[in-house]
Design a protein around this motif. Structure first.
Motif, short mmCIF file in Angstrom:
data_model
loop_
_atom_site.label_atom_id
_atom_site.label_comp_id
_atom_site.label_asym_id
_atom_site.label_seq_id
_atom_site.Cartn_x
_atom_site.Cartn_y
_atom_site.Cartn_z
N LYS A 10 0.83 -1.21 0.00
CA LYS A 10 0.00 0.00 0.00
C LYS A 10 0.86 1.24 0.00
O LYS A 10 2.03 1.22 0.41
CB LYS A 10 -0.94 0.03 1.21
CG LYS A 10 -0.27 -0.03 2.60
CD LYS A 10 0.20 1.28 3.18
CE LYS A 10 0.83 1.13 4.57
NZ LYS A 10 1.61 2.26 5.02
N ASN A 12 0.10 5.36 1.34
CA ASN A 12 -0.88 6.21 2.01
C ASN A 12 -0.93 7.52 1.24
O ASN A 12 0.05 8.26 1.24
CB ASN A 12 -0.48 6.50 3.46
CG ASN A 12 -0.19 5.21 4.23
OD1 ASN A 12 0.92 4.72 4.20
ND2 ASN A 12 -1.20 4.67 4.87
N HIS A 26 -2.26 6.45 17.83
CA HIS A 26 -2.69 7.76 17.37
C HIS A 26 -3.94 7.59 16.51
O HIS A 26 -3.99 6.67 15.68
CB HIS A 26 -1.59 8.41 16.52
CG HIS A 26 -0.33 8.70 17.29
ND1 HIS A 26 0.50 7.69 17.74
CD2 HIS A 26 0.21 9.87 17.71
CE1 HIS A 26 1.51 8.24 18.39
NE2 HIS A 26 1.37 9.55 18.39
N ASN A 30 -6.57 7.90 7.49
CA ASN A 30 -5.54 7.21 6.72
C ASN A 30 -6.15 6.77 5.38
O ASN A 30 -6.99 5.88 5.36
CB ASN A 30 -5.07 6.00 7.54
CG ASN A 30 -3.81 5.37 7.00
OD1 ASN A 30 -3.37 5.71 5.90
ND2 ASN A 30 -3.25 4.44 7.75
N SER A 136 -2.59 -2.38 12.78
CA SER A 136 -3.49 -1.34 12.27
C SER A 136 -3.64 -1.41 10.75
O SER A 136 -4.68 -1.04 10.20
CB SER A 136 -2.96 0.03 12.66
OG SER A 136 -2.63 0.06 14.03
N ASP A 137 -2.58 -1.82 10.04
CA ASP A 137 -2.61 -1.85 8.58
C ASP A 137 -3.17 -3.16 8.02
O ASP A 137 -3.43 -3.25 6.82
CB ASP A 137 -1.18 -1.72 8.01
CG ASP A 137 -0.70 -0.27 7.96
OD1 ASP A 137 -1.51 0.65 8.12
OD2 ASP A 137 0.52 -0.09 7.72
N ARG A 152 -7.30 3.64 14.72
CA ARG A 152 -5.87 3.36 14.50
C ARG A 152 -5.56 3.23 13.01
O ARG A 152 -4.41 3.00 12.63
CB ARG A 152 -5.50 2.02 15.15
CG ARG A 152 -5.36 2.02 16.63
CD ARG A 152 -4.78 0.68 17.08
NE ARG A 152 -5.72 -0.41 17.06
CZ ARG A 152 -5.56 -1.57 16.41
NH1 ARG A 152 -4.48 -1.79 15.67
NH2 ARG A 152 -6.46 -2.52 16.49
C1 LIG Z 1 2.22 4.11 9.47
C2 LIG Z 1 1.14 3.18 8.95
O1 LIG Z 1 1.73 2.13 8.20
C3 LIG Z 1 0.23 3.95 8.02
O2 LIG Z 1 -0.61 3.09 7.28
C4 LIG Z 1 0.35 2.58 10.09
O3 LIG Z 1 -0.22 3.59 10.87
C5 LIG Z 1 1.14 1.61 10.95
O4 LIG Z 1 0.46 0.39 10.94
P1 LIG Z 1 1.10 -0.96 11.51
O5 LIG Z 1 2.50 -1.11 11.04
O6 LIG Z 1 0.09 -2.04 11.23
O7 LIG Z 1 1.14 -0.60 13.03
P2 LIG Z 1 0.81 -1.46 14.34
O8 LIG Z 1 1.53 -2.76 14.26
O9 LIG Z 1 -0.65 -1.45 14.59
O10 LIG Z 1 1.52 -0.52 15.41
C6 LIG Z 1 2.91 -0.39 15.49
C7 LIG Z 1 3.22 0.83 16.31
O11 LIG Z 1 2.96 2.02 15.55
C8 LIG Z 1 2.40 3.02 16.36
N1 LIG Z 1 1.06 3.37 15.85
C9 LIG Z 1 0.47 2.62 14.88
C10 LIG Z 1 -0.78 2.97 14.38
C11 LIG Z 1 -1.43 4.10 14.94
N2 LIG Z 1 -2.63 4.48 14.52
N3 LIG Z 1 -0.82 4.83 15.89
C12 LIG Z 1 0.41 4.48 16.35
O12 LIG Z 1 0.94 5.16 17.23
C13 LIG Z 1 2.38 2.48 17.77
O13 LIG Z 1 3.58 2.88 18.37
C14 LIG Z 1 2.37 0.98 17.55
O14 LIG Z 1 2.93 0.29 18.63
#
Ligand SMILES: C[C@](O)(CO)[C@H](O)COP(=O)(O)OP(=O)(O)OC[C@H]1O[C@@H](n2ccc(N)nc2=O)[C@H](O)[C@@H]1O
Ligand SMILES: Nc1ncnc2c1ncn2[C@@H]1O[C@H](COP(=O)(O)OP(=O)(O)OP(=O)(O)O)[C@@H](O)[C@H]1O
Length: 299
Positions: A10, A12, A26, A30, A136-137, A152
């Motif tokens: 993906k 963003n 946060h 997105n 979150s992703d 998220r």
């Molecule tokens: C940066 C993005 O890739 C944009 O799509 C995502 O927000 C991140 O998604 P991801 O890698 O699936 O993240 P997660 O595994 O859920 O979270 C990893 C870390 O990223 C931070 N995190 C993630 C998502 C969110 N909405 N707020 C956060 O602060 C937190 O520190 C969390 O511990």
């Protein structure tokens, strides 16, 4: 018997980030666009859970139970009272720790593959719930296309896309940790008023119209200053892509992969070549979106 599932990366096109919540996450607005770079996850019955991986970045992928594909298999097995005895093979083409949701793609892919192998009949809502627990992703990796993620980033609304958008991606020489980038976002914002994240109406209209110029004018990434602060050399990559004629240049998600929107496949080839020649990145890829979400590619 084995099942193979193909899952996209993906970019963003908008990443609006609110203040840190009490749980450390946060709130986001997105806007995800799936692009045609894929990992393929093949699941085969085995005596015990095992993960293997091949591809250019395979040495950076954990093969233990922290791998998101393994965590997905375990989560589904637990819900259905099964043993997670499977061999998960990841054919990895999505850059690792690049901000393109490579690990998330493998989580969603393994979930769909195990679900098909075990014939659980789990409703899609339940699969999406497991995805949200994994990261979150991950829900977006399952659905693909384009979607607005709030909370998220896991609460998805599908978006209409009126055309194909062409991209060049530049991979950096090292990765960036997503939590570290969010922490840097918090540090840079200390003492300032961080607004509620909202989706840009101009951006949603540009996507719906399939208009690359309008999309280029509307893209934004609130994590970009944090990614640049931790990885200042990325500014040189962004500048090289803009100079080569990209309509816009931005950090992809939490970075360090940089994304360049171009008008057509010919411009993509030209921008890719110029980026490589600039010496400001490790490698480049071209891809277009929207791409379909996790899809069974073979049994
Ligand atoms: C940066 C993005 O890739 C944009 O799509 C995502 O927000 C991140 O998604 P991801 O890698 O699936 O993240 P997660 O595994 O859920 O979270 C990893 C870390 O990223 C931070 N995190 C993630 C998502 C969110 N909405 N707020 C956060 O602060 C937190 O520190 C969390 O511990
Ligand atoms: N299947 C997987 N593939 C790649 N990395 C994984 C996987 N499972 C766990 N990881 C771990 O997750 C870290 C982040 O990898 P990933 O490729 O998902 O990052 P990313 O693309 O930046 O993610 P996102 O865009 O969702 O923030 C890796 O450094 C690795 O330790």
């Amino acid at each position: 018997m084995s099942v193979t599932v193909r899952v996209p990366a993906k970019v963003n096109v908008q990443l609006a980030v609110g203040a840190a919540r009490a749980d450390g996450f946060h709130d986001l607005a997105n806007v995800f666009l799936a692009v045609g770079l894929y990992d393929e996850i093949t699941v085969t019955p085995a005596d015990e859970l095992r993960v293997t991986c091949d591809g250019p970045d395979a040495d950076q992928v954990p093969l233990d139970r922290t791998n998101l594909a393994a965590r997905a298999a375990v989560a589904l097995a637990e819900r259905y009272g099964r043993s997670p005895g499977v061999h998960l093979h990841i054919a990895k083409d999505i850059p690792v720790a690049g901000g393109m949701a490579g690990g998330s793609a493998d989580g969603a892919g393994a979930l769909v593959a195990c679900d098909a192998l075990w014939q659980t009949g789990a409703p899609r809502e339940e699969l999406l719930e497991i995805c949200a627990e994994l990261g979150s992703d991950v829900p977006f990796s399952l659905v693909g296309g384009a979607a607005l993620g709030i909370g998220r980033g896991e609460q998805l609304t599908p978006l209409e896309v009126g055309g194909t958008f062409h991209w060049v991606f530049a991979m950096a020489g090292r990765g960036l940790s997503t939590p570290a980038v969010f922490r840097e976002f918090d540090r840079l914002g200390e003492g300032t008023d961080i607004p509620e994240p909202v989706a840009s109406q101009e951006l949603l209209a540009a996507l719906a119209k399939g208009d690359p110029d309008a999309l280029a004018a509307a893209v934004s990434n609130d994590l970009q200053p944090a990614a640049l602060s931790l990885f200042p050399e990325l500014a040189g990559t962004l500048a090289a892509g803009r100079a080569a004629g990209a309509l816009t240049a931005l950090v992809s998600g939490s970075g360090p992969t940089t994304a360049f929107l171009v008008r057509d496949p010919e411009s993509a080839a030209a921008v890719a070549q110029a980026l490589l020649a600039s010496g400001t990145c490790r490698t480049v890829r071209t891809a277009s979106g929207p791409a379909p979400g996790a899809t069974i590619a073979g049994r």
